[in-house]
Write a protein that holds these residues in place. Structure first.
Motif, PDB file in Angstrom:
ATOM      1  N   SER A 123       0.917  -1.157  -0.153  1.00 39.24           N
ATOM      2  CA  SER A 123       0.021  -0.031  -0.077  1.00 39.24           C
ATOM      3  C   SER A 123       0.958   1.191  -0.055  1.00 39.24           C
ATOM      4  O   SER A 123       1.961   1.244   0.459  1.00 39.24           O
ATOM      5  N   GLU A 124       0.363   2.327  -0.606  1.00 39.66           N
ATOM      6  CA  GLU A 124       1.081   3.338  -0.796  1.00 39.66           C
ATOM      7  C   GLU A 124       0.791   4.332   0.654  1.00 39.66           C
ATOM      8  O   GLU A 124      -0.145   4.065   1.467  1.00 39.66           O
ATOM      9  N   PRO A 125       2.106   4.864   0.946  1.00 42.99           N
ATOM     10  CA  PRO A 125       1.745   5.871   2.318  1.00 42.99           C
ATOM     11  C   PRO A 125       0.945   6.947   2.401  1.00 42.99           C
ATOM     12  O   PRO A 125       0.726   7.316   1.434  1.00 42.99           O
ATOM     13  N   ASN A 126       0.349   6.892   3.656  1.00 47.15           N
ATOM     14  CA  ASN A 126      -0.956   7.943   3.656  1.00 47.15           C
ATOM     15  C   ASN A 126       0.065   9.521   3.754  1.00 47.15           C
ATOM     16  O   ASN A 126       0.428   9.787   4.789  1.00 47.15           O
ATOM     17  N   THR A 127       0.059   9.903   2.869  1.00 49.78           N
ATOM     18  CA  THR A 127       0.771  11.334   2.845  1.00 49.78           C
ATOM     19  C   THR A 127       0.076  12.398   3.414  1.00 49.78           C
ATOM     20  O   THR A 127       0.770  13.273   4.123  1.00 49.78           O
ATOM     21  N   ARG A 128      -1.400  12.104   3.639  1.00 54.59           N
ATOM     22  CA  ARG A 128      -2.137  13.187   4.531  1.00 54.59           C
ATOM     23  C   ARG A 128      -1.857  13.169   5.951  1.00 54.59           C
ATOM     24  O   ARG A 128      -1.524  14.181   6.672  1.00 54.59           O
ATOM     25  N   THR A 129      -1.689  11.963   6.396  1.00 56.40           N
ATOM     26  CA  THR A 129      -1.304  11.427   7.721  1.00 56.40           C
ATOM     27  C   THR A 129       0.222  11.860   8.032  1.00 56.40           C
ATOM     28  O   THR A 129       0.614  12.641   9.166  1.00 56.40           O
ATOM     29  N   SER A 170       1.845  14.260   6.524  1.00 56.24           N
ATOM     30  CA  SER A 170       1.824  15.776   6.425  1.00 56.24           C
ATOM     31  C   SER A 170       1.466  16.259   7.783  1.00 56.24           C
ATOM     32  O   SER A 170       2.176  17.136   8.438  1.00 56.24           O
ATOM     33  N   ARG A 171       0.468  15.801   8.240  1.00 53.95           N
ATOM     34  CA  ARG A 171      -0.166  16.152   9.535  1.00 53.95           C
ATOM     35  C   ARG A 171       0.972  15.869  10.741  1.00 53.95           C
ATOM     36  O   ARG A 171       1.147  16.804  11.600  1.00 53.95           O
ATOM     37  N   ILE A 172       1.427  14.846  10.639  1.00 54.37           N
ATOM     38  CA  ILE A 172       2.511  14.490  11.734  1.00 54.37           C
ATOM     39  C   ILE A 172       3.716  15.198  11.747  1.00 54.37           C
ATOM     40  O   ILE A 172       4.275  15.830  12.537  1.00 54.37           O
ATOM     41  N   GLN A 173       3.885  15.734  10.344  1.00 52.12           N
ATOM     42  CA  GLN A 173       5.203  16.700  10.280  1.00 52.12           C
ATOM     43  C   GLN A 173       4.853  17.994  10.670  1.00 52.12           C
ATOM     44  O   GLN A 173       5.813  18.827  11.378  1.00 52.12           O
ATOM     45  N   ARG A 184       6.578  19.893  13.761  1.00 52.78           N
ATOM     46  CA  ARG A 184       7.361  21.443  13.748  1.00 52.78           C
ATOM     47  C   ARG A 184       6.693  22.220  14.914  1.00 52.78           C
ATOM     48  O   ARG A 184       7.582  22.989  15.470  1.00 52.78           O
ATOM     49  N   GLU A 185       5.403  21.995  15.277  1.00 56.64           N
ATOM     50  CA  GLU A 185       5.063  22.960  16.181  1.00 56.64           C
ATOM     51  C   GLU A 185       5.435  22.348  17.514  1.00 56.64           C
ATOM     52  O   GLU A 185       5.738  23.491  18.404  1.00 56.64           O
ATOM     53  N   VAL A 186       5.578  21.238  17.661  1.00 57.20           N
ATOM     54  CA  VAL A 186       6.044  20.864  19.013  1.00 57.20           C
ATOM     55  C   VAL A 186       7.613  21.303  19.116  1.00 57.20           C
ATOM     56  O   VAL A 186       8.145  21.833  20.322  1.00 57.20           O
ATOM     57  N   ILE A 187       8.513  21.308  18.092  1.00 57.53           N
ATOM     58  CA  ILE A 187       9.686  21.885  18.360  1.00 57.53           C
ATOM     59  C   ILE A 187       9.950  23.511  18.396  1.00 57.53           C
ATOM     60  O   ILE A 187      10.459  23.692  19.134  1.00 57.53           O
ATOM     61  N   LEU A 188       8.823  23.979  17.688  1.00 57.68           N
ATOM     62  CA  LEU A 188       8.684  25.530  17.702  1.00 57.68           C
ATOM     63  C   LEU A 188       8.538  25.757  19.267  1.00 57.68           C
ATOM     64  O   LEU A 188       8.818  26.981  19.804  1.00 57.68           O
ATOM     65  N   GLU A 189       7.456  25.051  19.873  1.00 56.58           N
ATOM     66  CA  GLU A 189       6.969  25.570  21.146  1.00 56.58           C
ATOM     67  C   GLU A 189       8.150  25.171  22.035  1.00 56.58           C
ATOM     68  O   GLU A 189       8.205  25.847  22.916  1.00 56.58           O
ATOM     69  N   ALA A 190       8.666  23.998  22.198  1.00 56.24           N
ATOM     70  CA  ALA A 190       9.829  23.750  23.128  1.00 56.24           C
ATOM     71  C   ALA A 190      10.945  25.037  22.908  1.00 56.24           C
ATOM     72  O   ALA A 190      11.399  25.292  23.774  1.00 56.24           O
ATOM     73  N   ALA A 191      11.145  25.269  21.529  1.00 54.13           N
ATOM     74  CA  ALA A 191      12.240  26.122  21.334  1.00 54.13           C
ATOM     75  C   ALA A 191      11.906  27.474  21.855  1.00 54.13           C
ATOM     76  O   ALA A 191      12.883  28.243  22.504  1.00 54.13           O
ATOM     77  N   LEU A 192      10.606  27.841  22.114  1.00 60.41           N
ATOM     78  CA  LEU A 192      10.205  29.124  22.602  1.00 60.41           C
ATOM     79  C   LEU A 192      10.366  29.098  24.011  1.00 60.41           C
ATOM     80  O   LEU A 192      10.890  29.997  24.610  1.00 60.41           O
ATOM     81  N   ASP A 193      10.210  28.214  24.658  1.00 60.17           N
ATOM     82  CA  ASP A 193      10.732  27.687  26.166  1.00 60.17           C
ATOM     83  C   ASP A 193      12.091  28.238  26.444  1.00 60.17           C
ATOM     84  O   ASP A 193      12.523  28.805  27.234  1.00 60.17           O
TER      85      ASP A 193
END
Length: 213
Positions: free
Chosen positions: A2-8, A10-13, A17-26
């Motif tokens: 089966s082909e990878p679920n690109t939508r999933t 992209s959402r995880i990516q 990114r948001e987790v990294i930016l939030e941590a970096a802000l701290d």
């Protein structure tokens, strides 16, 4: 296969990114740019350092993305100052928006302050361009109100600087403010009431008053 679920994917990516930016802000708001490390950011994000580097090429890239997003939020309260509004109301609304930002976004305020204290090496272009243009535009509006006698005639640039200083202080020096006030105080609510009285008295023109401040 089966082909990878690109939508999933992209959402995880996006989430990572948001987790990294939030941590970096701290980390950046606490340690400053020079004191922060990729290892600290990765640890705060709960990710490995290579995983962080998959999304961002360097510590500098993370910091720049945070600053770029911050500039839009930082300028929004001043953009909202309406030349067609009632002058004193518009300025007091700006003061309220700035104290609310200090209350709600203290890490962002400290991130910005740290960058400025270092000489703004990563924000000089935005400060000399977008920020300066907006301040000049709104200072002309405030100066016009003063010339018309609708508020006291004060130096509009220094009025804006004083609003920055008297509102951002409560985010950047939060520990000091709370230590001095002691328990049982809400610094931001108290500051809001004090600053409203202060700027109302400063900007309400007396009969026949002229000012060279």
């Amino acid at each position: 296969m089966s082909e990878p679920n690109t939508r999933t994917s992209s959402r995880i990516q996006r989430q990572n990114r948001e987790v990294i930016l939030e941590a970096a802000l701290d980390v950046f708001s606490a340690q400053g740019f020079r004191g922060a490390t990729l290892d600290q950011i990765a640890s705060a994000a709960g990710l490995s350092k290579p995983n962080v580097l998959y999304y961002f090429a360097s510590k500098e890239a993370i910091h720049l993305e945070l600053l770029s997003g911050l500039m839009d939020s930082w300028l929004a309260p001043l953009r909202a100052l309406d030349p067609a509004g009632e002058p004193l109301d518009e300025i007091l609304d700006y003061v309220r928006r700035k104290i609310e930002m200090s209350r709600d976004y203290p890490r962002e305020s400290r991130l910005f302050a740290n960058e400025i204290l270092q000489g703004a090496p990563r924000m000089a272009e935005a400060i000399e361009g977008e920020l300066k243009s907006l301040v000049d535009e709104k200072a002309a509006v405030i100066g016009g109100w003063g010339a018309e006698g609708r508020i006291s005639a004060v130096d509009p640039h220094h009025l804006i600087f004083s609003i920055w200083a008297l509102t951002q202080h409560y985010a950047d020096f939060d520990v000091q403010v709370r230590a001095v006030l002691g328990p049982g105080h809400d610094p931001f609510a108290e500051a809001g009431r004090f600053l409203e009285v202060l700027f109302t008295r400063l900007l309400t023109p007396a009969v026949g008053q002229t000012s060279d401040i």
